[in-house]
Design an enzyme around this catalytic site. Structure first.
Site, PDB file in Angstrom:
ATOM      1  N   SER A 110       0.811  -1.223   0.000  1.00 30.02           N
ATOM      2  CA  SER A 110       0.000   0.000   0.000  1.00 30.02           C
ATOM      3  C   SER A 110       0.842   1.269   0.000  1.00 30.02           C
ATOM      4  CB  SER A 110      -0.877  -0.015   1.258  1.00 30.02           C
ATOM      5  OG  SER A 110      -1.422   1.257   1.495  1.00 30.02           O
TER       6      SER A 110
ATOM      7  N   GLU B 114       0.226   3.622   1.776  1.00 28.80           N
ATOM      8  CA  GLU B 114       0.326   4.049   3.182  1.00 28.80           C
ATOM      9  C   GLU B 114       1.731   3.788   3.739  1.00 28.80           C
ATOM     10  OE1 GLU B 114      -2.007   5.489   5.676  1.00 28.80           O
ATOM     11  OE2 GLU B 114      -2.537   6.223   3.706  1.00 28.80           O
TER      12      GLU B 114
ATOM     13  N   TYR C 114      -1.410   0.451  10.579  1.00 29.20           N
ATOM     14  CA  TYR C 114      -1.709  -0.210   9.296  1.00 29.20           C
ATOM     15  C   TYR C 114      -0.522  -0.072   8.334  1.00 29.20           C
ATOM     16  CZ  TYR C 114      -3.593  -0.887   4.588  1.00 29.20           C
ATOM     17  OH  TYR C 114      -3.782  -1.306   3.287  1.00 29.20           O
TER      18      TYR C 114
ATOM     19  N   VAL D 242     -13.362   7.307   3.018  1.00 32.72           N
ATOM     20  CA  VAL D 242     -13.910   8.655   2.824  1.00 32.72           C
ATOM     21  C   VAL D 242     -14.674   8.818   1.508  1.00 32.72           C
ATOM     22  CG1 VAL D 242     -11.909   9.867   1.772  1.00 32.72           C
ATOM     23  CG2 VAL D 242     -13.432  11.060   3.343  1.00 32.72           C
TER      24      VAL D 242
ATOM     25  N   ARG E 182      -7.042  11.779  12.541  1.00 32.47           N
ATOM     26  CA  ARG E 182      -6.221  10.633  12.958  1.00 32.47           C
ATOM     27  C   ARG E 182      -5.081  11.084  13.857  1.00 32.47           C
ATOM     28  NH1 ARG E 182      -6.674   7.486   7.129  1.00 32.47           N
ATOM     29  NH2 ARG E 182      -8.930   7.417   7.343  1.00 32.47           N
TER      30      ARG E 182
HETATM   31  P1  NAP Z   1     -11.327  -4.660   2.081  1.00 34.32           P
HETATM   32  O1  NAP Z   1     -12.512  -4.328   1.230  1.00 34.32           O
HETATM   33  O2  NAP Z   1     -11.246  -4.099   3.453  1.00 34.32           O
HETATM   34  O3  NAP Z   1     -11.244  -6.279   2.167  1.00 34.32           O
HETATM   35  C1  NAP Z   1     -10.415  -6.902   3.098  1.00 34.32           C
HETATM   36  C2  NAP Z   1     -10.665  -8.396   3.025  1.00 34.32           C
HETATM   37  O4  NAP Z   1      -9.813  -9.076   3.979  1.00 34.32           O
HETATM   38  C3  NAP Z   1     -12.107  -8.828   3.356  1.00 34.32           C
HETATM   39  O5  NAP Z   1     -12.490  -9.845   2.470  1.00 34.32           O
HETATM   40  C4  NAP Z   1     -11.971  -9.380   4.766  1.00 34.32           C
HETATM   41  O6  NAP Z   1     -12.946 -10.334   5.110  1.00 34.32           O
HETATM   42  C5  NAP Z   1     -10.607 -10.043   4.669  1.00 34.32           C
HETATM   43  N1  NAP Z   1     -10.012 -10.370   5.954  1.00 34.32           N
HETATM   44  C6  NAP Z   1      -9.816  -9.551   7.008  1.00 34.32           C
HETATM   45  N2  NAP Z   1      -9.251 -10.220   8.027  1.00 34.32           N
HETATM   46  C7  NAP Z   1      -9.077 -11.511   7.610  1.00 34.32           C
HETATM   47  C8  NAP Z   1      -8.543 -12.673   8.206  1.00 34.32           C
HETATM   48  N3  NAP Z   1      -8.091 -12.686   9.467  1.00 34.32           N
HETATM   49  N4  NAP Z   1      -8.509 -13.817   7.473  1.00 34.32           N
HETATM   50  C9  NAP Z   1      -8.987 -13.848   6.223  1.00 34.32           C
HETATM   51  N5  NAP Z   1      -9.522 -12.762   5.604  1.00 34.32           N
HETATM   52  C10 NAP Z   1      -9.563 -11.612   6.292  1.00 34.32           C
HETATM   53  O7  NAP Z   1      -9.979  -4.245   1.331  1.00 34.32           O
HETATM   54  P2  NAP Z   1      -9.732  -3.871  -0.217  1.00 34.32           P
HETATM   55  O8  NAP Z   1      -9.981  -2.419  -0.396  1.00 34.32           O
HETATM   56  O9  NAP Z   1     -10.411  -4.850  -1.066  1.00 34.32           O
HETATM   57  O10 NAP Z   1      -8.158  -4.061  -0.314  1.00 34.32           O
HETATM   58  C11 NAP Z   1      -7.574  -5.313  -0.651  1.00 34.32           C
HETATM   59  C12 NAP Z   1      -6.148  -5.366  -0.114  1.00 34.32           C
HETATM   60  O11 NAP Z   1      -5.379  -4.326  -0.690  1.00 34.32           O
HETATM   61  C13 NAP Z   1      -6.035  -5.177   1.391  1.00 34.32           C
HETATM   62  O12 NAP Z   1      -4.941  -5.947   1.835  1.00 34.32           O
HETATM   63  C14 NAP Z   1      -5.712  -3.700   1.536  1.00 34.32           C
HETATM   64  O13 NAP Z   1      -5.023  -3.478   2.756  1.00 34.32           O
HETATM   65  C15 NAP Z   1      -4.832  -3.493   0.327  1.00 34.32           C
HETATM   66  N6  NAP Z   1      -4.815  -2.156  -0.259  1.00 34.32           N
HETATM   67  C16 NAP Z   1      -5.999  -1.528  -0.541  1.00 34.32           C
HETATM   68  C17 NAP Z   1      -5.967  -0.295  -1.171  1.00 34.32           C
HETATM   69  C18 NAP Z   1      -7.246   0.419  -1.542  1.00 34.32           C
HETATM   70  O14 NAP Z   1      -7.175   1.627  -1.816  1.00 34.32           O
HETATM   71  N7  NAP Z   1      -8.377  -0.267  -1.588  1.00 34.32           N
HETATM   72  C19 NAP Z   1      -4.726   0.285  -1.522  1.00 34.32           C
HETATM   73  C20 NAP Z   1      -3.564  -0.400  -1.236  1.00 34.32           C
HETATM   74  C21 NAP Z   1      -3.609  -1.638  -0.621  1.00 34.32           C
HETATM   75  P3  NAP Z   1     -14.344  -9.933   5.837  1.00 34.32           P
HETATM   76  O15 NAP Z   1     -15.301  -9.593   4.708  1.00 34.32           O
HETATM   77  O16 NAP Z   1     -14.690 -11.190   6.557  1.00 34.32           O
HETATM   78  O17 NAP Z   1     -14.073  -8.760   6.726  1.00 34.32           O
HETATM   79  O1  F7E Z   2      -9.002   8.178   4.142  1.00 34.02           O
HETATM   80  C1  F7E Z   2      -9.436  11.698   5.277  1.00 34.02           C
HETATM   81  C2  F7E Z   2      -8.522  10.842   6.116  1.00 34.02           C
HETATM   82  O2  F7E Z   2     -10.019   6.130   5.110  1.00 34.02           O
HETATM   83  C3  F7E Z   2      -8.498   9.052   3.160  1.00 34.02           C
HETATM   84  C4  F7E Z   2      -7.218   2.165   2.598  1.00 34.02           C
HETATM   85  O3  F7E Z   2      -7.767   1.453   1.510  1.00 34.02           O
HETATM   86  O4  F7E Z   2      -6.056   3.641   1.108  1.00 34.02           O
HETATM   87  C5  F7E Z   2      -6.993   3.615   2.181  1.00 34.02           C
HETATM   88  O5  F7E Z   2      -6.499   4.316   3.312  1.00 34.02           O
HETATM   89  C6  F7E Z   2      -8.261  10.443   3.750  1.00 34.02           C
HETATM   90  C7  F7E Z   2      -7.483  10.442   5.064  1.00 34.02           C
HETATM   91  O6  F7E Z   2      -8.373   5.944   3.189  1.00 34.02           O
HETATM   92  C8  F7E Z   2     -12.760  11.407   6.704  1.00 34.02           C
HETATM   93  O7  F7E Z   2      -7.988  11.590   7.225  1.00 34.02           O
HETATM   94  C9  F7E Z   2     -11.443  13.011   6.071  1.00 34.02           C
HETATM   95  O8  F7E Z   2      -6.473  11.414   5.002  1.00 34.02           O
HETATM   96  O9  F7E Z   2     -10.604   6.797   2.733  1.00 34.02           O
HETATM   97  P1  F7E Z   2      -9.599   6.723   3.815  1.00 34.02           P
HETATM   98  P2  F7E Z   2      -6.813   5.867   3.561  1.00 34.02           P
HETATM   99  O10 F7E Z   2      -6.571   6.131   4.985  1.00 34.02           O
HETATM  100  O11 F7E Z   2      -6.087   6.692   2.558  1.00 34.02           O
HETATM  101  C10 F7E Z   2      -4.769   3.071   1.400  1.00 34.02           C
HETATM  102  C11 F7E Z   2      -3.941   3.157   0.139  1.00 34.02           C
HETATM  103  C12 F7E Z   2      -4.865   1.713   1.972  1.00 34.02           C
HETATM  104  O12 F7E Z   2      -3.991   0.871   1.739  1.00 34.02           O
HETATM  105  C13 F7E Z   2      -5.917   1.504   3.025  1.00 34.02           C
HETATM  106  O13 F7E Z   2      -6.175   0.101   3.177  1.00 34.02           O
HETATM  107  O14 F7E Z   2      -9.518  11.020   4.040  1.00 34.02           O
HETATM  108  N1  F7E Z   2     -10.797  11.841   5.841  1.00 34.02           N
HETATM  109  N2  F7E Z   2     -12.652  12.780   6.616  1.00 34.02           N
HETATM  110  C14 F7E Z   2     -11.582  10.829   6.210  1.00 34.02           C
HETATM  111  N3  F7E Z   2     -11.420   9.490   6.167  1.00 34.02           N
HETATM  112  C15 F7E Z   2     -12.427   8.698   6.594  1.00 34.02           C
HETATM  113  N4  F7E Z   2     -12.294   7.359   6.516  1.00 34.02           N
HETATM  114  N5  F7E Z   2     -13.589   9.238   7.103  1.00 34.02           N
HETATM  115  C16 F7E Z   2     -13.809  10.579   7.185  1.00 34.02           C
HETATM  116  O15 F7E Z   2     -14.865  11.050   7.633  1.00 34.02           O
END
Ligand code: NAP
Ligand code: F7E
Length: 327
Positions: A126, A128, A150, A190, A279
């Site tokens: 990620s 992050e 995270y 968000v 945060r």
């Molecule tokens: P997500 O919607 O939060 O899905 C996470 C998945 O992990 C869900 O299917 C969840 O199952 C499963 N999980 C959680 N704990 C588990 C455990 N102990 N054993 C087995 N499965 C488990 O995440 P996503 O947005 O699809 O992202 C996919 C991956 O890419 C994640 O690793 C995330 O950290 C990473 N990532 C995401 C982004 C992004 O912007 N979306 C960017 C960079 C990296 P449940 O349904 O049971 O909760």
């Molecule tokens: O926040 C700001 C918050 O929670 C984005 C995950 O998929 O992407 C995701 O992480 C920004 C932050 O995503 C609210 O402070 C303002 O700066 O949508 P987010 P994230 O933290 O960027 C990365 C790449 C991953 O890998 C992670 O798994 O938005 N923000 N107001 C808010 N955020 C939330 N959630 N809620 C608010 O009300």
């Protein structure tokens, strides 16, 4: 008949798991989706895929369950998408986040190494991990400075993937994906929180939405585009890491403005700020340089920022309207 290629996808019930499963099916794969045991049925995103995929039970917290599925399924590819992925929860549950998002990767890598080291392994790393990045855009040479449990857990998973590649010669790659969104994004993130609220405000159900830091900037792309890059990484001759991003950064405020505009509304009347959503440590700006993915994977994003906001707003208006019709 030629045997179909088999792929295991952990995190099948999540946003990316659902898009990746659809894409792998379109490529002719037999898809095995890993889900953990739950007392309710978390099939919201994969209901339409259930007749076409195999669901298997395993948990990233349980080493033996991972070994068992690899032994029985004998996949060619493993996509490790499962994690505790919500940054605020990583502050309130840092140990669980470490167990799943960090050590879970090692458990999966160990399972691959022990059962069949020829399996190709994808790790969902990620942006992050860059956190408080010293420069923008972030490249594969930018130093990591994670700002949340995270981000730190993901960094551990990233380096374990590199280590197993170098140490045990596994085909293990890390895709450093910047934020990617869709109508299937979890409602607490968000973008989706905003588009869901816009729909509810437009349809007269809510009169405001409460957010945190509007100044944070993210490089937002469309999840459906990003899962294709994951697959392309596992088709290369040699395992390498890639950044997947659009190269454009927008603030949360930009997203809010655009989302309300899509619904014909002016945002300022409807948005309230509550420090509850701030945060303990913020990642202020992320913007990724995906030049290597463009060059080697021939990958590029198909959906731009405005297109992404529009498709999310329209999907939420359609969904909330449907709910209103049946209630
Ligand atoms: P997500 O919607 O939060 O899905 C996470 C998945 O992990 C869900 O299917 C969840 O199952 C499963 N999980 C959680 N704990 C588990 C455990 N102990 N054993 C087995 N499965 C488990 O995440 P996503 O947005 O699809 O992202 C996919 C991956 O890419 C994640 O690793 C995330 O950290 C990473 N990532 C995401 C982004 C992004 O912007 N979306 C960017 C960079 C990296 P449940 O349904 O049971 O909760
Ligand atoms: O926040 C700001 C918050 O929670 C984005 C995950 O998929 O992407 C995701 O992480 C920004 C932050 O995503 C609210 O402070 C303002 O700066 O949508 P987010 P994230 O933290 O960027 C990365 C790449 C991953 O890998 C992670 O798994 O938005 N923000 N107001 C808010 N955020 C939330 N959630 N809620 C608010 O009300």
């Amino acid at each position: 008949m030629k045997n179909k290629r088999k792929a295991i996808v952990t995190g099948i019930t999540g946003q990316d798991g659902s898009y990746l499963a659809e894409f792998l099916l379109s490529q002719g794969y037999e898809v095995y989706g890993v889900m953990r045991r739950s007392s309710t049925q978390p099939f919201e995103r994969i209901e339409h895929l259930i007749p076409r995929i195999h669901l298997v039970e395993a948990d990233l917290l349980d080493q033996l369950s991972l070994i068992r599925i690899l032994k029985t399924i004998k996949p060619r590819e493993v996509y490790n998408l499962a994690s505790q992925s919500f940054v605020p929860t990583s502050f309130t549950e840092p140990v669980l986040t470490g167990e799943v998002t960090a050590l879970g990767v090692t458990r999966m890598l160990e399972a691959v190494r022990l059962v069949d080291p020829k399996i190709r392994f994808y790790q969902a790393s990620s942006s992050e991990m860059y956190g408080l990045a010293p420069r923008s855009p972030q490249t594969l040479n930018t130093p990591f400075y994670p700002r949340s449990p995270y981000g730190i857990a993901k960094l551990y998973g990233h380096w374990m993937t590199v280590n197993y590649r170098e140490g045990y010669k596994l085909f293990a790659v890390s895709g450093i994906l910047f934020n990617h969104e869709s109508p299937r994004r979890g409602i607490e993130f968000v973008t989706r929180k905003i588009t869901d609220a816009v729909a509810r405000i437009k349809l007269g159900l809510w009169d405001s939405v409460t957010l945190g830091n509007l100044h944070a900037k993210r490089d937002w792309g469309f999840a459906g585009d990003y899962v294709k890059a994951m697959w392309k990484m596992l088709q290369l001759k040699k395992p390498e890491d890639f950044i997947v991003a659009t190269g454009e950064s927008h603030s949360v405020e930009d997203f809010v403005k655009e989302a309300f505009l899509c619904a014909g509304l002016s945002w300022k009347k409807y948005v309230e700020i509550d420090p509850r959503f701030y945060r303990p440590a913020e990642v202020h700006t992320l913007c990724g340089d995906a030049a290597k993915a463009r060059r080697i994977l021939k990958w590029k994003p198909e959906v731009n920022f405005k297109g992404l906001v529009r498709l999310m707003v329209e999907a939420d208006i359609e969904r909330v309207s449907r709910q209103l019709r049946v209630s």
